[in-house]
Design a protein around this motif. Structure first.
Motif, mmCIF file in Angstrom:
data_model
loop_
_atom_site.group_PDB
_atom_site.id
_atom_site.type_symbol
_atom_site.label_atom_id
_atom_site.label_comp_id
_atom_site.label_asym_id
_atom_site.label_seq_id
_atom_site.Cartn_x
_atom_site.Cartn_y
_atom_site.Cartn_z
ATOM 1 N N LEU A 269 -49.568 -64.952 4.564
ATOM 2 C CA LEU A 269 -48.573 -63.907 4.318
ATOM 3 C C LEU A 269 -48.842 -62.686 5.191
ATOM 4 C CD1 LEU A 269 -46.319 -62.495 2.683
ATOM 5 C CD2 LEU A 269 -48.081 -61.864 1.013
ATOM 6 N N ARG A 270 -50.084 -62.268 5.275
ATOM 7 C CA ARG A 270 -50.422 -61.064 6.033
ATOM 8 C C ARG A 270 -50.179 -61.266 7.517
ATOM 9 N NH1 ARG A 270 -55.771 -60.160 2.161
ATOM 10 N NH2 ARG A 270 -54.497 -59.823 0.278
ATOM 11 N N GLU A 271 -50.419 -62.462 8.028
ATOM 12 C CA GLU A 271 -50.124 -62.756 9.428
ATOM 13 C C GLU A 271 -48.619 -62.729 9.681
ATOM 14 O OE1 GLU A 271 -51.939 -66.544 9.945
ATOM 15 O OE2 GLU A 271 -53.995 -65.758 9.978
ATOM 16 N N MET A 272 -47.846 -63.257 8.746
ATOM 17 C CA MET A 272 -46.390 -63.279 8.882
ATOM 18 C C MET A 272 -45.825 -61.860 8.905
ATOM 19 S SD MET A 272 -43.632 -65.177 6.386
ATOM 20 C CE MET A 272 -44.246 -66.808 6.840
ATOM 21 N N MET A 273 -46.329 -60.997 8.028
ATOM 22 C CA MET A 273 -45.833 -59.626 7.971
ATOM 23 C C MET A 273 -46.249 -58.838 9.218
ATOM 24 S SD MET A 273 -44.108 -59.514 5.151
ATOM 25 C CE MET A 273 -43.902 -57.781 4.750
ATOM 26 N N ALA A 274 -47.427 -59.115 9.740
ATOM 27 C CA ALA A 274 -47.891 -58.422 10.944
ATOM 28 C C ALA A 274 -46.986 -58.732 12.137
ATOM 29 C CB ALA A 274 -49.333 -58.809 11.255
ATOM 30 N N VAL A 276 -43.873 -58.954 12.270
ATOM 31 C CA VAL A 276 -42.648 -58.145 12.290
ATOM 32 C C VAL A 276 -42.971 -56.658 12.157
ATOM 33 C CG1 VAL A 276 -41.108 -59.979 11.509
ATOM 34 C CG2 VAL A 276 -42.297 -58.563 9.809
ATOM 35 N N GLY A 277 -44.221 -56.293 12.431
ATOM 36 C CA GLY A 277 -44.560 -54.885 12.550
ATOM 37 C C GLY A 277 -45.122 -54.194 11.330
ATOM 38 N N PHE A 278 -45.425 -54.930 10.277
ATOM 39 C CA PHE A 278 -45.996 -54.305 9.079
ATOM 40 C C PHE A 278 -47.504 -54.122 9.240
ATOM 41 C CE2 PHE A 278 -42.033 -55.463 7.104
ATOM 42 C CZ PHE A 278 -41.880 -54.556 6.063
ATOM 43 N N SER A 279 -48.004 -53.007 8.718
ATOM 44 C CA SER A 279 -49.440 -52.758 8.646
ATOM 45 C C SER A 279 -49.932 -53.127 7.257
ATOM 46 C CB SER A 279 -49.753 -51.279 8.918
ATOM 47 O OG SER A 279 -49.320 -50.903 10.203
ATOM 48 N N PHE A 280 -51.047 -53.807 7.193
ATOM 49 C CA PHE A 280 -51.632 -54.196 5.916
ATOM 50 C C PHE A 280 -52.405 -53.017 5.336
ATOM 51 C CE2 PHE A 280 -55.393 -56.203 3.739
ATOM 52 C CZ PHE A 280 -54.702 -56.596 2.591
ATOM 53 N N VAL A 281 -52.032 -52.590 4.131
ATOM 54 C CA VAL A 281 -52.677 -51.462 3.471
ATOM 55 C C VAL A 281 -53.864 -51.935 2.638
ATOM 56 C CG1 VAL A 281 -52.370 -49.554 1.845
ATOM 57 C CG2 VAL A 281 -50.519 -50.159 3.429
ATOM 58 N N SER A 291 -47.198 -51.517 4.945
ATOM 59 C CA SER A 291 -46.510 -50.279 5.292
ATOM 60 C C SER A 291 -45.657 -50.493 6.540
ATOM 61 C CB SER A 291 -47.540 -49.169 5.545
ATOM 62 O OG SER A 291 -46.899 -47.960 5.915
ATOM 63 N N HIS A 292 -44.460 -49.904 6.509
ATOM 64 C CA HIS A 292 -43.540 -49.999 7.647
ATOM 65 C C HIS A 292 -42.542 -48.851 7.518
ATOM 66 C CE1 HIS A 292 -40.444 -51.498 10.383
ATOM 67 N NE2 HIS A 292 -41.301 -52.392 10.825
ATOM 68 N N ASN A 314 -42.164 -43.216 -4.765
ATOM 69 C CA ASN A 314 -42.789 -42.091 -4.067
ATOM 70 C C ASN A 314 -43.412 -42.459 -2.724
ATOM 71 O OD1 ASN A 314 -42.149 -40.348 -6.234
ATOM 72 N ND2 ASN A 314 -43.977 -41.003 -7.341
ATOM 73 N N ARG A 315 -43.379 -43.723 -2.374
ATOM 74 C CA ARG A 315 -43.918 -44.166 -1.085
ATOM 75 C C ARG A 315 -42.899 -45.104 -0.439
ATOM 76 N NH1 ARG A 315 -49.416 -42.895 -0.363
ATOM 77 N NH2 ARG A 315 -48.919 -43.490 1.770
ATOM 78 N N PRO A 316 -41.828 -44.555 0.145
ATOM 79 C CA PRO A 316 -40.748 -45.403 0.685
ATOM 80 C C PRO A 316 -41.178 -46.299 1.827
ATOM 81 C CG PRO A 316 -40.455 -43.105 1.330
ATOM 82 C CD PRO A 316 -41.543 -43.122 0.300
ATOM 83 N N GLU A 317 -42.333 -46.005 2.445
ATOM 84 C CA GLU A 317 -42.800 -46.840 3.555
ATOM 85 C C GLU A 317 -43.568 -48.061 3.075
ATOM 86 O OE1 GLU A 317 -46.297 -44.065 2.767
ATOM 87 O OE2 GLU A 317 -44.120 -44.113 2.503
ATOM 88 N N TRP A 318 -43.812 -48.173 1.793
ATOM 89 C CA TRP A 318 -44.599 -49.279 1.243
ATOM 90 C C TRP A 318 -43.713 -50.442 0.788
ATOM 91 C CZ3 TRP A 318 -48.873 -46.971 -2.466
ATOM 92 C CH2 TRP A 318 -49.888 -46.402 -1.680
ATOM 93 N N LEU A 319 -44.247 -51.636 0.943
ATOM 94 C CA LEU A 319 -43.620 -52.839 0.415
ATOM 95 C C LEU A 319 -44.748 -53.761 -0.063
ATOM 96 C CD1 LEU A 319 -40.708 -54.055 0.163
ATOM 97 C CD2 LEU A 319 -41.259 -55.435 2.177
#
Length: 342
Positions: A269-274, A276-281, A291-292, A314-319
């Motif tokens: 999952l973390r590789e897939m999200m990376a 498309v530009g997501f940072s793993f928090v 975060s994106h 309160n953290r709109p950049e988080w998913l």
């Protein structure tokens, strides 16, 4: 292209994940079946076989409750006398403010919002602190932290937790450690129970993929545990929950195999999200926080493809996404991410 301004009010989708019916109403054209990745519940539930009908037909026996506590004690590495079983960890979270009644409560931020909701609902002043482990402690107050933390997976060393617990004990306070996501951790959390100021929460449903069973535990030497047991009464656990809980908690081999399996899926999952530009928090084997800048846009595109994920007011950049359980989930998520990124 959709923009974040087009996203419905996220309060309609539940404060803690789940609420798939709300997603279905908001996105009626989404393909079926829906895949709920908005929670941190294990997608590989413990296998259920030969469930006894008598568990639904008779009052649960005290001996069965005692056996459940023994099974939980072995799984969590403590003595059964330190365990109170409850119909879900959330029930314990809801009762503790009324049973403890401290003058104030401190909690780490960000963290699981259900704690603050319960304490404020009981009329007790709450203070959120990002530096909870190093901040000052008022006499008689309660402190709450989650380890691993939800939603960012924050961890502490055992020594850090022991030192903080010792400070709280010196100030005649209470430390509530929500270890709901600790089942696949290696830290020996049970050693913290030697301190009588500590109350530890353990969730059954998350690790075993049986959230609807409603089963959880409070652990510790703190005097509030006897009050909790009294408040819950002589039949706190559903008959089937007793049967399934005993069987699953005694199955150490399943837990070991599941830890390895979840790790593989979480890494995928973390590789897939990376890609498309997501940072793993941070996260656990059961969930990952990313975060994106356009997390809201990705949330909507996922929902349009029948994939429920978790946003934060309160953290709109988080998913946050739960760990997918099979190829179909990964394929649907990949389709949604590709649409969002295009």
């Amino acid at each position: 292209m959709h923009h974040d301004a087009d996203i419905p009010d996220i309060s309609a989708f539940g404060a803690h994940g789940g609420s798939v019916l709300a997603f279905q109403r908001a996105f009626p054209e989404a393909p079926l079946p829906w895949y709920d990745l908005s929670t941190g519940v294990n997608p590989f539930h413990y296998p259920l076989h030969d469930l006894p009908e008598e568990a639904l037909c008779a009052l649960p026996e005290a001996e069965s409750l005692a056996r459940l506590r023994q099974a939980a004690a072995k799984a969590y590495g403590c003595d059964a006398s330190l365990i109170v079983a409850a119909p879900g960890t959330q029930a314990i979270i809801g009762l503790l403010p009324y049973l403890l009644r401290p003058p104030c409560v401190y909690m780490e931020t960000p963290t699981y919002t259900g704690h603050e909701e319960s304490w404020r609902g009981a009329g007790i002043a709450c203070t959120a602190r990002a530096d909870l482990l190093t901040s000052s402690i008022e006499p008689g107050c309660a402190s709450i932290l989650c380890r691993p933390n939800n939603p960012d997976g924050r961890r502490s060393t055992l020594n850090e937790l022991q030192e903080y617990a010792a400070r709280i004990e010196q100030r005649r306070g209470t430390l509530i450690i929500d270890a709901s996501f600790a089942d696949f951790e290696t830290t020996p959390f049970a050693t913290l129970l030697e301190n009588p100021a500590v109350v530890m929460l353990r969730s059954f449903g998350k690790a075993y993929g049986l959230a609807g069973l409603r089963l959880g535990f409070a652990l510790g030497r703190h005097p509030v545990l006897s009050r909790l047991a009294t408040a819950l009464g002589p039949w706190p656990i559903h008959g089937l929950a007793l049967h399934i809980g005993i069987t699953a908690l005694e199955d150490a081999a399943w837990r070991l195999k599941m830890a390895d399996k979840l790790k593989i899926h979480a890494e995928k999952l973390r590789e897939m999200m990376a890609r498309v530009g997501f940072s793993f928090v941070g996260g656990t084997p059961l969930f990952s926080l990313f975060s994106h800048p356009r997390a809201g846009h990705f949330w909507r595109c996922c929902a349009a493809q029948g994939v429920a994920t978790r946003r934060f007011r309160n953290r709109p950049e988080w998913l946050r996404l739960g760990t997918p359980g099979d190829a179909a989930m990964f394929d649907r998520l990949e389709t949604a991410l590709a649409a969002a990124a295009s």
